[in-house]
Scaffold this motif. Structure first.
Motif, PDB file in Angstrom:
ATOM      1  N   GLN A   1      30.604 107.133 113.019  1.00 13.81           N
ATOM      2  CA  GLN A   1      29.926 107.283 111.726  1.00 13.81           C
ATOM      3  C   GLN A   1      28.611 106.505 111.724  1.00 13.81           C
ATOM      4  O   GLN A   1      28.478 105.494 112.413  1.00 13.81           O
ATOM      5  N   GLY A   2      27.708 107.021 110.930  1.00 14.40           N
ATOM      6  CA  GLY A   2      26.422 106.331 110.789  1.00 14.40           C
ATOM      7  C   GLY A   2      26.122 106.050 109.336  1.00 14.40           C
ATOM      8  O   GLY A   2      26.822 106.490 108.439  1.00 14.40           O
ATOM      9  N   ASN A   3      25.052 105.297 109.123  1.00 16.74           N
ATOM     10  CA  ASN A   3      24.715 104.932 107.744  1.00 16.74           C
ATOM     11  C   ASN A   3      23.248 104.508 107.657  1.00 16.74           C
ATOM     12  O   ASN A   3      22.743 103.809 108.528  1.00 16.74           O
ATOM     13  N   PHE A   4      22.604 104.951 106.594  1.00 19.13           N
ATOM     14  CA  PHE A   4      21.292 104.384 106.262  1.00 19.13           C
ATOM     15  C   PHE A   4      21.550 103.209 105.332  1.00 19.13           C
ATOM     16  O   PHE A   4      22.029 103.400 104.208  1.00 19.13           O
ATOM     17  N   GLU A   5      21.268 102.060 105.808  1.00 19.24           N
ATOM     18  CA  GLU A   5      21.549 100.870 104.993  1.00 19.24           C
ATOM     19  C   GLU A   5      20.232 100.299 104.471  1.00 19.24           C
ATOM     20  O   GLU A   5      19.376  99.895 105.260  1.00 19.24           O
ATOM     21  N   PHE A   6      20.125 100.306 103.144  1.00 14.78           N
ATOM     22  CA  PHE A   6      18.986  99.614 102.545  1.00 14.78           C
ATOM     23  C   PHE A   6      19.366  98.137 102.539  1.00 14.78           C
ATOM     24  O   PHE A   6      20.057  97.651 101.667  1.00 14.78           O
ATOM     25  N   ARG A   7      18.928  97.428 103.590  1.00 18.82           N
ATOM     26  CA  ARG A   7      19.397  96.059 103.797  1.00 18.82           C
ATOM     27  C   ARG A   7      18.910  95.145 102.681  1.00 18.82           C
ATOM     28  O   ARG A   7      19.675  94.377 102.122  1.00 18.82           O
ATOM     29  N   SER A   8      17.629  95.224 102.387  1.00 17.52           N
ATOM     30  CA  SER A   8      17.144  94.392 101.281  1.00 17.52           C
ATOM     31  C   SER A   8      15.747  94.805 100.852  1.00 17.52           C
ATOM     32  O   SER A   8      14.957  95.317 101.640  1.00 17.52           O
ATOM     33  N   GLY A   9      15.510  94.578  99.587  1.00 16.90           N
ATOM     34  CA  GLY A   9      14.161  94.617  99.033  1.00 16.90           C
ATOM     35  C   GLY A   9      13.950  93.219  98.470  1.00 16.90           C
ATOM     36  O   GLY A   9      14.593  92.840  97.488  1.00 16.90           O
ATOM     37  N   GLU A  10      13.114  92.461  99.119  1.00 16.61           N
ATOM     38  CA  GLU A  10      13.077  91.022  98.819  1.00 16.61           C
ATOM     39  C   GLU A  10      11.737  90.630  98.211  1.00 16.61           C
ATOM     40  O   GLU A  10      10.695  90.807  98.832  1.00 16.61           O
ATOM     41  N   LEU A  11      11.811  90.109  97.017  1.00 13.42           N
ATOM     42  CA  LEU A  11      10.606  89.662  96.331  1.00 13.42           C
ATOM     43  C   LEU A  11      10.465  88.156  96.530  1.00 13.42           C
ATOM     44  O   LEU A  11      11.380  87.396  96.205  1.00 13.42           O
ATOM     45  N   GLY A  12       9.349  87.755  97.068  1.00 15.66           N
ATOM     46  CA  GLY A  12       9.107  86.318  97.276  1.00 15.66           C
ATOM     47  C   GLY A  12       7.918  85.863  96.466  1.00 15.66           C
ATOM     48  O   GLY A  12       6.865  86.504  96.492  1.00 15.66           O
ATOM     49  N   ILE A  13       8.085  84.796  95.712  1.00 14.40           N
ATOM     50  CA  ILE A  13       6.956  84.251  94.946  1.00 14.40           C
ATOM     51  C   ILE A  13       6.870  82.750  95.209  1.00 14.40           C
ATOM     52  O   ILE A  13       7.893  82.084  95.399  1.00 14.40           O
ATOM     53  N   SER A  14       5.655  82.251  95.242  1.00 11.36           N
ATOM     54  CA  SER A  14       5.488  80.820  95.491  1.00 11.36           C
ATOM     55  C   SER A  14       4.176  80.335  94.901  1.00 11.36           C
ATOM     56  O   SER A  14       3.208  81.090  94.816  1.00 11.36           O
ATOM     57  N   ALA A  15       4.183  79.075  94.484  1.00 12.56           N
ATOM     58  CA  ALA A  15       2.961  78.477  93.928  1.00 12.56           C
ATOM     59  C   ALA A  15       3.150  76.972  93.808  1.00 12.56           C
ATOM     60  O   ALA A  15       4.288  76.482  93.755  1.00 12.56           O
ATOM     61  N   ASN A  16       2.033  76.285  93.779  1.00  9.08           N
ATOM     62  CA  ASN A  16       2.094  74.874  93.404  1.00  9.08           C
ATOM     63  C   ASN A  16       2.369  74.805  91.909  1.00  9.08           C
ATOM     64  O   ASN A  16       1.846  75.601  91.130  1.00  9.08           O
ATOM     65  N   VAL A  17       3.196  73.858  91.522  1.00  9.84           N
ATOM     66  CA  VAL A  17       3.526  73.707  90.104  1.00  9.84           C
ATOM     67  C   VAL A  17       2.558  72.721  89.448  1.00  9.84           C
ATOM     68  O   VAL A  17       2.006  72.966  88.387  1.00  9.84           O
ATOM     69  N   ASP A  18       2.358  71.624  90.115  1.00 11.81           N
ATOM     70  CA  ASP A  18       1.447  70.575  89.641  1.00 11.81           C
ATOM     71  C   ASP A  18       1.078  69.730  90.863  1.00 11.81           C
ATOM     72  O   ASP A  18       1.412  70.110  91.988  1.00 11.81           O
ATOM     73  N   PRO A  19       0.430  68.604  90.683  1.00 12.52           N
ATOM     74  CA  PRO A  19       0.057  67.834  91.885  1.00 12.52           C
ATOM     75  C   PRO A  19       1.250  67.248  92.643  1.00 12.52           C
ATOM     76  O   PRO A  19       1.079  66.720  93.729  1.00 12.52           O
ATOM     77  N   PHE A  20       2.432  67.374  92.083  1.00 10.57           N
ATOM     78  CA  PHE A  20       3.576  66.682  92.679  1.00 10.57           C
ATOM     79  C   PHE A  20       4.603  67.596  93.338  1.00 10.57           C
ATOM     80  O   PHE A  20       5.328  67.169  94.224  1.00 10.57           O
ATOM     81  N   VAL A  21       4.722  68.808  92.873  1.00  6.22           N
ATOM     82  CA  VAL A  21       5.723  69.718  93.448  1.00  6.22           C
ATOM     83  C   VAL A  21       5.172  71.128  93.590  1.00  6.22           C
ATOM     84  O   VAL A  21       4.243  71.520  92.894  1.00  6.22           O
ATOM     85  N   ARG A  22       5.782  71.868  94.495  1.00  2.29           N
ATOM     86  CA  ARG A  22       5.565  73.309  94.585  1.00  2.29           C
ATOM     87  C   ARG A  22       6.926  73.975  94.401  1.00  2.29           C
ATOM     88  O   ARG A  22       7.971  73.290  94.459  1.00  2.29           O
ATOM     89  N   ALA A  23       6.904  75.262  94.197  1.00  8.35           N
ATOM     90  CA  ALA A  23       8.170  75.969  93.996  1.00  8.35           C
ATOM     91  C   ALA A  23       8.071  77.354  94.614  1.00  8.35           C
ATOM     92  O   ALA A  23       6.973  77.893  94.789  1.00  8.35           O
ATOM     93  N   TYR A  24       9.222  77.887  94.954  1.00 12.40           N
ATOM     94  CA  TYR A  24       9.259  79.254  95.466  1.00 12.40           C
ATOM     95  C   TYR A  24      10.584  79.897  95.083  1.00 12.40           C
ATOM     96  O   TYR A  24      11.563  79.200  94.782  1.00 12.40           O
ATOM     97  N   ALA A  25      10.576  81.190  95.068  1.00 10.75           N
ATOM     98  CA  ALA A  25      11.803  81.927  94.763  1.00 10.75           C
ATOM     99  C   ALA A  25      11.851  83.181  95.620  1.00 10.75           C
ATOM    100  O   ALA A  25      10.818  83.790  95.909  1.00 10.75           O
ATOM    101  N   ILE A  26      13.059  83.513  96.046  1.00  8.64           N
ATOM    102  CA  ILE A  26      13.300  84.751  96.799  1.00  8.64           C
ATOM    103  C   ILE A  26      14.363  85.529  96.030  1.00  8.64           C
ATOM    104  O   ILE A  26      15.490  85.047  95.859  1.00  8.64           O
ATOM    105  N   ILE A  27      13.992  86.686  95.558  1.00  5.52           N
ATOM    106  CA  ILE A  27      14.924  87.503  94.775  1.00  5.52           C
ATOM    107  C   ILE A  27      15.197  88.767  95.574  1.00  5.52           C
ATOM    108  O   ILE A  27      14.258  89.461  95.993  1.00  5.52           O
ATOM    109  N   ASN A  28      16.462  89.027  95.772  1.00 11.81           N
ATOM    110  CA  ASN A  28      16.827  90.034  96.751  1.00 11.81           C
ATOM    111  C   ASN A  28      17.682  91.137  96.128  1.00 11.81           C
ATOM    112  O   ASN A  28      18.683  90.853  95.471  1.00 11.81           O
ATOM    113  N   GLY A  29      17.288  92.371  96.344  1.00 12.23           N
ATOM    114  CA  GLY A  29      18.113  93.502  95.952  1.00 12.23           C
ATOM    115  C   GLY A  29      18.661  94.156  97.195  1.00 12.23           C
ATOM    116  O   GLY A  29      17.960  94.303  98.189  1.00 12.23           O
ATOM    117  N   THR A  30      19.944  94.523  97.180  1.00 17.91           N
ATOM    118  CA  THR A  30      20.571  95.043  98.395  1.00 17.91           C
ATOM    119  C   THR A  30      21.266  96.371  98.128  1.00 17.91           C
ATOM    120  O   THR A  30      21.321  96.854  97.004  1.00 17.91           O
TER     121      THR A  30
END
Lengths: 304, 455
Positions: free
Chosen positions: B143-172
Motif C-alpha cells: 500500500q502507498g500513501n500521500f502523506e501531508f507531513r506538515s505545514g509549519e508556520l514559523g514566526i520569530s522576533a525580538n521582543v525587547d532589548p532583553f528577550v526574543r521569541a519564536y513560535a512554530i505552529i504545525n498542521g499535520t
C-alpha cells in the motif's frame, strides 16, 4: 584528592593563555580583508582574528563552535555588511552571547555603512534567487570602496574606544593614502580592461567590473545562489558568442568544470580569481589581493 | 551662464563706444547745447560704466568662489552674504550641485522604494512557512500513501532589548494545528547565560532538536522516536551556559513536565510533584581536527524520579552524540561529508509484581539500548547521497531488536526546495522484513533562519 588536583590543572590549562598579559582590543573580523584593514587602523592597540581564511565562499562560511568562543570574547566584530554574512554570523552572534557585539550594539561594526551599494533589488522575490535586499554585498573587490571600509573601521573603533580615536583616524588616513597610490597604479594597469565583457559564476565581480570599466554580462548561476540548469548554460553560451564576451571568471570557491567548459566552448579566457584576501597565497593582504586580481585579469585580457 | 556674461560685456562695450563717440558729438552740436551740459552727461555715463564694471567684477568673484577657485587668498566664508544687494542668479556650481543631488536621488530611489515596501509591517515578526509532503509505499501491505507531513508556520522576533521569541505552529495529516514550539529566549544575560522558557525542543542529543523536515533523511530514527518520543518537545525552562574557556564547552540544565512530543508516560496537562518533573543535564564540546575536519561531541541525561504510569518507578535516559564533519573550506558549498551518531540508554524502574496482601510491589530495572549512524556526502551544491543505519532494542523487551538501513538521495533544487528519495529495509522482531519507499518534497516560503543548533 589527586584526581581533583588533575582536574583543576586541566581547567587552568584551558584558561586563556594571555589572561594576565597586556589587554589589547579584541577585534574579530568575518573576512581577512577586514582583518588586514583593522590591523592597519588599530596598529599595536588591537589583536585581530578573522573567522574566514579567505578561500571560502562568504555565503557558506561554516558555523564552527570555536568561532562562538572567539566572538564571545570580542570587543568588536567587523562585518562586510549588506547581509553578506547572513548564513553564519547571526547564528554565531546568538551562540556567542556577547551583548557588546549584537546587531546595533556599538561593537557591531558594519563596514558597508559608507558604501552606496549597487544592484539593490526593486522587487524582493525568491524566484529571483538568493537576493540581498540591500544590494550586492561583494564590495571588498573594489579598492575605492575599500577606503570607505577603512573609514568605517576607524569610526567604529573610535566609537568604542574614544580615547584612541585620534590614533585610529591617523592610521586610517595613512593606510588610505597608501591605498590611493595603489588605486592610481591599478587604474593605469587596468586600462586594457575597459569595455571588456565578463561572465562570472556568481555576481561577485560587479564592483570590480564597475571600478575598472568592465561590463558584467551574466552569471553561470541561473540566479544568485541557484545552480545553473542546462537550458541556462546553453542560452548563456549563445549570448556570449553573439556579444563576443571575452572573459569567464571562476571565483575560486566555485566548481571549476562548468566555467572551464563555457570558456572553452565560447572562446573566452578563463580567469580564476579569489573573492577575498587570502584566497590565493599571493593575496596575503588587501593590497596584494587587489594587485593579484587586477594583474591576473589584465594578463588574461591582453594575452600576456 | 555664459550668455549672461556676454550680455554684461556687450553692455560695457556699448558704453565704451558711446564714450568714444561723445566728444565728437559735443563738437558738432556746440552751437545748440552748452559744453557744460555735455560734460555732466559724460560724467554720468562714466559713473554708470564704473558701476557696471564693479558689478561685473563682483559677479565674477562670486562665480569663482562658488566654483571652488581661490585666486589671491582664501575664499570668504560660505555664510557671508553676496556683495550685491540684488539676489544673484544661480551660479554654475550651484546648478551642478542640484544636478548631482538629483542624480544621487535617482540612484537611491529604487532602494528607497524597496525598503519602503515593507515599512508598514516593520514590527511584524519574521514569518516563514514550510510544506513537507511525502509519498510512501510499503511492501508489507502493498500500500502507498500521500502523506501531508506538515505545514509549519514559523514566526520569530525580538521582543525587547532583553528577550526574543519564536513560535512554530504545525498542521499535520491528522488534522488540526499544534503549537510545536513557542518559546522565550533571553539575549542579554551576563556570565554567558541564556534562559529559555515556554514550549521548545529540550536540549537532549542532536537530531531530537531537529524538526521533521530538517532531518537529513525522511524519517526520524527509531531510537529517537521510541526512546525520546519523537522531537524532544518539552514545556519547561532551560538554562544554558557557555564556559569562558578557549575550548568550546556548553552546559545545559533544564526542568520540564516531560521530554518528548509523543512520550505518553507523563500527562503534560496535570500538575505534579517535584519528583515527577524531568530534569536534564547536557554538555557539548567541539574539536577542530584540521581546518576542514571537526568533531562535535555531546553527552545528555534526562532523569524523572517518579513516573506515574510506571507505578512510581523512575526513569533515566542517557545519550551520547558524536558528529564528524569534513568540510573543505574552499568548497564548503558543494563538497563535504557528515558522519552522525547517537547512542541512547534507557533505564526504567518498572513494577513487575504489584503490591498485595502477601507482600510489597516488586520493581526491576530494564535497560534498553539503541543507536543510529548515518553517513552523508555532499557531491555538489545539489546532490547529497547518504545511508542511515539503525539498531534499537525494544523498551519493554530489550532482547528484541529492530534494525534498519536506509540509503537515500537528496536533491536541493535551491536552498529553499528539496526532493528526497529513500529506501528503507526494516527488520523488526516477530515480523516479516519490510521494504519501504519514500519520495519527500519540501519547500520553505518566506523567512528562514540558519540556526546554530541545526548545524
Amino acid at each position: 584528592m589527586k584526581r581533583l588536583f588533575y582536574v583543576l590543572v586541566a581547567l587552568v590549562a584551558l584558561l586563556p593563555a594571555n589572561a594576565t598579559g597586556a589587554r589589547k582590543i579584541r577585534v574579530v573580523a568575518t573576512i581577512p580583508d577586514l582583518a588586514d584593514m583593522a590591523r592597519h587602523v588599530g596598529g599595536d592597540l588591537v589583536q585581530v582574528t578573522s573567522l574566514a581564511t579567505g578561500v571560502e565562499d562568504i555565503h557558506a562560511v561554516q558555523m564552527k563552535p570555536s568561532f562562538a568562543v572567539l566572538l564571545n570574547r570580542a570587543d568588536v566584530v567587523l562585518l562586510l555588511g549588506l547581509e553578506a554574512e547572513h548564513a553564519f554570523l547571526p547564528a554565531l552572534l546568538e551562540a556567542a552571547r556577547n551583548p557588546k557585539i549584537l546587531r546595533d550594539a556599538p561593537g557591531y561594526i558594519d563596514c558597508s555603512v559608507y558604501v552606496t551599494p549597487i544592484e539593490a533589488p526593486t522587487r524582493i522575490d525568491r524566484s529571483l534567487g538568493d537576493q540581498h535586499p540591500m544590494g550586492n554585498p561583494h564590495i571588498n573587490l573594489d579598492p575605492v570602496l575599500g577606503k570607505a571600509m577603512v573609514r568605517a573601521i576607524a569610526d567604529g573603533l573610535s566609537r568604542n574606544f574614544p580615547d584612541d580615536a585620534a590614533t585610529f583616524h591617523k592610521n586610517a588616513a595613512a593606510y588610505n593614502a597608501t591605498l590611493d597610490e595603489a588605486i592610481a597604479r591599478w587604474r593605469r594597469e587596468a586600462a586594457p580592461l575597459k569595455g571588456k565583457k565578463l561572465v562570472s559564476y556568481h555576481p561577485d565581480m560587479v564592483y570590480f567590473a564597475e571600478r575598472f570599466g568592465m561590463e558584467p554580462f551574466g552569471t553561470i548561476e541561473i540566479r544568485p545562489g541557484v545552480d545553473p540548469t542546462p537550458g541556462h548554460i546553453a542560452e548563456l553560451k549563445q549570448r556570449m558568442l553573439k556579444e563576443h564576451v571575452e572573459v569567464v571568471v571562476r571565483e575560486r570557491h566555485y566548481p571549476a568544470g562548468l566555467a572551464e567548459t563555457i570558456a572553452r566552448e565560447t572562446g573566452a579566457k578563463l580567469v580564476e580569481l579569489p573573492a577575498m584576501t587570502g584566497g590565493v597565497p599571493e593575496a596575503k593582504d588587501y593590497i596584494s589581493f587587489i594587485d593579484y586580481n587586477v594583474r591576473t585579469m589584465v594578463r588574461a585580457v591582453t594575452g600576456g | 551662464m555664459r550668455p549672461r556674461l556676454s550680455t554684461r560685456h556687450g553692455t560695457a562695450l556699448l558704453l565704451a563706444l558711446l564714450l568714444a563717440a561723445a566728444p565728437g558729438a559735443t563738437r558738432t552740436e556746440a552751437q545748440g547745447a552748452g559744453e557744460e551740459q555735455v560734460r555732466k552727461e559724460l560724467d554720468l555715463l562714466k559713473e554708470q560704466l564704473r558701476r557696471v564694471e564693479q558689478q561685473m567684477k563682483q559677479q565674477e568673484e562670486l562665480i569663482r568662489r562658488l566654483s571652488g577657485e581661490k585666486p589671491g587668498g582664501p575664499a570668504p566664508a560660505p555664510s557671508a552674504p553676496p556683495p550685491s544687494a540684488a539676489a544673484p542668479p544661480p551660479a554654475p556650481a550651484v546648478v551642478d550641485e542640484e544636478a548631482l543631488k538629483l542624480k544621487i536621488l535617482e540612484e537611491l530611489q529604487p532602494q528607497l522604494a524597496a525598503a519602503n515596501k515593507t515599512f508598514p509591517a516593520q514590527f511584524n515578526p519574521a514569518i516563514g512557512f514550510i510544506v513537507d509532503t511525502v509519498l510512501s509505499f510499503t511492501s508489507r501491505k502493498d500500500q502507498g500513501n500521500f502523506e501531508f507531513r506538515s505545514g509549519e508556520l514559523g514566526i520569530s522576533a525580538n521582543v525587547d532589548p532583553f528577550v526574543r521569541a519564536y513560535a512554530i505552529i504545525n498542521g499535520t495529516n491528522a488534522g488540526g494545528f499544534d503549537v510545536e514550539e513557542a518559546a522565550i529566549v533571553t539575549t542579554s544575560l551576563p556570565y554567558n547565560l541564556t534562559v529559555k522558557g515556554g514550549r521548545f525542543f529540550a536540549d537532549f542529543g542532536r537530531l531530537s532538536k531537529f524538526h521533521d523536515h530538517d532531518l537529513p533523511f525522511v524519517n526520524r530514527p527509531g531510537v529517537l522516536d521510541t526512546y525520546i518520543g519523537g522531537e524532544s518537545q518539552s514545556d519547561g525552562i532551560e538554562v544554558n551556559w557557555l564556559a569562558p574557556l578557549d575550548q568550546y564547552l556548553t552546559l545545559t540544565a533544564g526542568v520540564y513536565n516531560k521530554v518528548g512530543a509523543s512520550n505518553t508516560r507523563v500527562d503534560n496537562t496535570v500538575p505534579r510533584g517535584l519528583e515527577e518533573f524531568t530534569y536534564l543535564a547536557r554538555a557539548t564540546t567541539f574539536f577542530s581536527l584540521t581546518d576542514a575536519q571537526s568533531i562535535d561531541l555531546g553527552v545528555s541525561n534526562a532523569y524523572t524520579p517518579r513516573v506515574r504510569v510506571n507505578d512510581g518507578g523512575s526513569r533515566n535516559l542517557a545519550g551520547i552524540d558524536l558528529t564528524y564533519r569534513y568540510t573543505p573550506l574552499a568548497a564548503a558549498a558543494y563538497r563535504g561529508l557528515v558522519w552522525g551518531n547517537e547512542f541512547l540508554l534507557n533505564s526504567e524502574r518498572q513494577q513487575t509484581v504489584p503490591a498485595s496482601d502477601t507482600g510489597p510491589a516488586l520493581f526491576r530495572y530494564r535497560d534498553a539500548f539503541g543507536m543510529y549512524s548515518y553517513l552523508e556526502a555532499r557531491l555538489t551544491r545539489r546532490y547529497y547521497p547518504g545511508v542511515l543505519f539503525e539498531w534499537v532494542e525494544d523498551l519493554a523487551h530489550p532482547g528484541r531488536v529492530t534494525n534498519a538501513y536506509s540509503p537515500y538521495f537528496t536533491v536541493w533544487a535551491s536552498e529553499f526546495q528539496r526532493l528526497r528519495l529513500q529506501y528503507t529495509h526494516l527488520d523488526a522482531p516477530r515480523q516479516r522484513p519490510e521494504d519501504q519507499f519514500f519520495l519527500q518534497w519540501t519547500i520553505i516560503m518566506g523567512s528562514h533562519v540558519h540556526s546554530f543548533r541545526d548545524r
